[in-house]
Write a protein that holds these residues in place. Sequence first.
Motif, PDB file in Angstrom:
ATOM      1  N   ALA A  26      66.387  39.870  18.408  1.00  0.00           N
ATOM      2  CA  ALA A  26      66.585  39.316  17.042  1.00  0.00           C
ATOM      3  C   ALA A  26      67.321  38.263  17.217  1.00  0.00           C
ATOM      4  O   ALA A  26      67.064  37.375  16.583  1.00  0.00           O
ATOM      5  CB  ALA A  26      67.533  40.297  16.308  1.00  0.00           C
ATOM      6  N   SER A  27      68.455  37.844  18.591  1.00  0.00           N
ATOM      7  CA  SER A  27      69.078  36.521  18.589  1.00  0.00           C
ATOM      8  C   SER A  27      69.499  36.512  19.689  1.00  0.00           C
ATOM      9  O   SER A  27      70.450  37.271  21.056  1.00  0.00           O
ATOM     10  CB  SER A  27      70.282  36.398  17.887  1.00  0.00           C
ATOM     11  OG  SER A  27      71.705  35.880  18.798  1.00  0.00           O
ATOM     12  N   ALA A  38      74.118  36.485  11.075  1.00  0.00           N
ATOM     13  CA  ALA A  38      73.527  37.683  12.763  1.00  0.00           C
ATOM     14  C   ALA A  38      74.912  37.737  13.842  1.00  0.00           C
ATOM     15  O   ALA A  38      74.886  39.164  13.734  1.00  0.00           O
ATOM     16  CB  ALA A  38      72.255  36.707  13.915  1.00  0.00           C
ATOM     17  N   TRP A  93      74.973  41.838  13.414  1.00  0.00           N
ATOM     18  CA  TRP A  93      75.182  42.571  14.949  1.00  0.00           C
ATOM     19  C   TRP A  93      76.962  43.437  14.770  1.00  0.00           C
ATOM     20  O   TRP A  93      76.900  44.801  15.016  1.00  0.00           O
ATOM     21  CB  TRP A  93      75.297  42.108  16.631  1.00  0.00           C
ATOM     22  CG  TRP A  93      74.291  41.836  16.413  1.00  0.00           C
ATOM     23  CD1 TRP A  93      73.203  41.073  15.802  1.00  0.00           C
ATOM     24  CD2 TRP A  93      73.753  41.526  17.863  1.00  0.00           C
ATOM     25  NE1 TRP A  93      71.993  40.972  16.396  1.00  0.00           N
ATOM     26  CE2 TRP A  93      72.269  41.433  17.847  1.00  0.00           C
ATOM     27  CE3 TRP A  93      74.233  41.398  18.722  1.00  0.00           C
ATOM     28  CZ2 TRP A  93      71.042  41.028  18.759  1.00  0.00           C
ATOM     29  CZ3 TRP A  93      73.207  41.057  20.064  1.00  0.00           C
ATOM     30  CH2 TRP A  93      71.654  41.484  19.721  1.00  0.00           C
TER      31      TRP A  93
END
Length: 603
Positions: free
Chosen positions: A522-523, A493, A497
């Motif tokens: 998303a996170s 992740a 990003w």
Amino acid sequence: MFSEATLESIRERINIVDLVGEYVQLKKGGQAYQGLCPFHSEKSPSFYVHPHKQVFRCFGCQKGGNVFTFLMAIDGLSFPEAVEKLAERTGVKLERSFRQEKAPSPLAASSRQLAALEWASRYFNYLLTQVEEYKFALKYIEDRGIRRETIDRFLIGVAPRGWNTLLRQLQQRKFTFQEIVQAGLVVEREGSESGGYDRFRERLMFPIRNRDGQTVGFGARALKEGDQPKYLNSPESPIFNKRRLFYGMFESQRGIRQVGEAILVEGYMDVVGLYQSGVSNSIATMGTALTEEHCSELKPLTRRVVTVFDPDRAGKDAWHRSVHLFLSTGFFAKDLSLPDGLDPDEYVQKHGSESFHTLCAAAPRQVTKLLKEIAQRGPLSESAVAETLTELTPLLVASRRLPDRASLWDDISLVLGVSVPVIAEIAEAAGKRTGPAEAAKPAAAPRAPTAPSRKGPTINPIDLQFFSACVETPEFFLKTPRERWEGGISDPAVKAWLGELSKCDNLLDFREKLASLVHSGASTDLAAAATGGLFEEREVPKNSQDFNILVETMRKRHLEAEIRSLSAQIKLTARMGDSEEQLRLLNRLQELRSGSSESDLPG
């Protein structure tokens, strides 16, 4: 089970030299005959058969016995099965020494279906080789390099045109409609007890024969463009079980015993082409994945296998799936990837059987090759390690009782960076599931060191620290080449990003993209860290030297992971016997270590 008088009657009526001679080329020497042992590989004959004493003996592998024990060993039969086979051959009526009758086997109960299948196989072969109307089919197979004697050896044929041509032919020969349906040759029309149509029409026909040479079904290939499915098999029945049968087993069983190894390929034409070129120990499954039943069928002949599957994704997946199955059933399995993407029959036509045998002998062990492939992926993220452990769970379960288990688990530990005790715990926990089939399924790795704690951040602290520095000092981040930091990030992740943010041309674009990622959901952990970069008003100490130290940390981290990965590859490549590849990897490792020394990394 059988009276001694019955056994003696069989022994008197059969000549052991004739029986053994069907499997071994024998030459008379004095009172005995000698030849190459069918039970182990040898160059000088140490196998002897004595016609008067009716015994055989190999002075190499120490196997010996009489006609019954020879047949049991060569065909993988039980003692009663060997007696029954020889009794049928000699015409001796069996009298059991007890009254209990054996339950009829599926084959005995299906004699009419077997007779129909046998007649059909010879009819199909006749159409292919003798009838002008089907010369197009003969041309197709001859264009593949298959000679007429090979066609007849495997009884390859062609199904006739028309919807009920075969049905009429069989009925004229007094087979009933239901017998033909039960043989899988005709499809019964719904709601009809006497109406149906031929299952196979204008297809190239490959008889599937059991180890006794009885035709129990067919594999059929479409000859006309657009015919679907391209491959069609006989339906499952008591005598035709795709999870157990191999194509070519009848023709290749003697070669498998003599070589001491089976070559498992994907296609019927591979088996036929290899056999014609002198590779007489190949077999194929029938469009199904390898099963435990297949392994049980093969085990009486050998426990050594070389898989030679197509180089496409499906072929690679097929041998990957077979690794744990061969391990769990006691096979030593290797995998051969042919050069230039050639199929086995293409390779032997181009390079010959001797070259093919040489490649098989040098092929790497399946499990070593699999671990090498994993190592070649390079440094794995923590989530990738956890996923890989899950994929390897069936292999770990299967390897628990291997004599070289310790060495195998050391290799897995080296490739994944997971301790051997954790690997042992995963194997034991998965192995305690109910039933071998259930234990063989991939399962989540229990207490793997990569499993994140739910009480704190799930992102690696080093990744998180670098990410925070990037979003809070974007003016330094955007000036830093991506290759300097990307390889050192383990969290996918974070990598994703920062990969998106690195595409921005200026600070305004950077903050807009960052805000978009934060709101994407998303996170949660990344979003929390990213918000620090959205407050321009906050005074953040900005020091390019501090940021460059973090970048250098990421670069060194990647370098160390690459060195570990290369070390694992070198060890596995040495086991595979690929000296050229090992030298290339050693040179690459030396380059990396030189770079490490220059950067004050441990060597």
